[in-house]
Design an enzyme around this catalytic site. Sequence first.
Site, PDB file in Angstrom:
ATOM      1  N   HIS A  40       0.841  -1.208   0.000  1.00 35.61           N
ATOM      2  CA  HIS A  40       0.000   0.000   0.000  1.00 35.61           C
ATOM      3  C   HIS A  40       0.876   1.258   0.000  1.00 35.61           C
ATOM      4  CE1 HIS A  40      -2.838  -2.841   2.242  1.00 35.61           C
ATOM      5  NE2 HIS A  40      -3.509  -2.531   1.152  1.00 35.61           N
ATOM      6  N   GLN A 156      -8.478  -7.749 -10.485  1.00 32.70           N
ATOM      7  CA  GLN A 156      -9.184  -6.566  -9.982  1.00 32.70           C
ATOM      8  C   GLN A 156      -8.781  -5.334 -10.796  1.00 32.70           C
ATOM      9  OE1 GLN A 156      -9.951  -5.508  -5.686  1.00 32.70           O
ATOM     10  NE2 GLN A 156      -8.095  -4.320  -5.965  1.00 32.70           N
ATOM     11  N   VAL A 179       4.705  -5.862  -4.548  1.00 34.53           N
ATOM     12  CA  VAL A 179       5.809  -5.725  -3.583  1.00 34.53           C
ATOM     13  C   VAL A 179       5.939  -7.053  -2.847  1.00 34.53           C
ATOM     14  CG1 VAL A 179       6.694  -4.433  -1.605  1.00 34.53           C
ATOM     15  CG2 VAL A 179       5.346  -3.255  -3.353  1.00 34.53           C
TER      16      VAL A 179
END
Length: 282
Positions: A40, A156, A179
């Site tokens: 994030h 998505q 990541v």
Amino acid sequence: MGQTKLIKSISEMKEIVKDLKIEGLSIGFVPTMGYLHEGHISLMECSKRENDITIVSIFVNPIQFGKNEDFDKYPRDIERDLKICKEVGVNYLFNPSQKEMYPKGYSTFVIVEGLTEKLCGAFREGHFRGVTTVVNKLFNIVKPDRAYFGKKDYQQLKVIERMVKDLNMDIEIIGCPIVREADGLALSSRNKYLSPEERKSALSISKALFKAKKKFEAGETDPYKLIKLIKNVINSYPYTRIQYVEIVDSETLEPKTKVEKGDIIAVAVFVGDTRLIDNIEL
Ligand code: PAF
């Protein structure tokens, strides 16, 4: 540490966005379900580089979870997440309530056909309908110029791109690289569920993907052979149960009969009770 303003109400968020627009500031948006991790953070940093203002949302969206899925136990820690947003220098953290997002009588949903029936969609009925509905609502509230999604949730990302294109939304969708931990495990809030033993087994997923990519680069273009190799690696570890391994076209998500550069290998694997997804671009 920066000043991240925590916004709980939809009307307040909309008022702020209205003022930002009047000032002519560009808005970058990172929608999340919280329990933020380095994945994030990389999205937030990307948004910060490319926009005047960065807004992060945290909303554990009930309508994208199936009946037997982990909505109730999904990790939540808003104080911890707010601290991370401050450290990164996010301007606003939008954290609406379920009651305000889906009030009594709520009955409007957004459905992307086709793409959502493949891969995860074949196993998680209604999942993408929940995702596109909430992302649509969040886009209407935050009115971003750019929105950032991780490529770990590759399907998505493609579904959201399709929705934005089909509904003529003036939002640039930016997919950011997966990541991974130093040992290869793709970052996910759900990794928190893994016991130390299960975590060791979860490593089989990235190991298998890296191995298949190497084999492809050495000249193997038969998807069945690459899929078999992946399944063998993952199945050789305890606690793993494969849901699917597929090699698909990066845009249509259709399975390939001959593997080409740019194709995506996508996998979903249960490790113990935890469902993990990962993918690699060839
Ligand atoms: O990727 C997620 O965390 C969620 O699916 C999203 C995009 C925030 C929608 O709830």
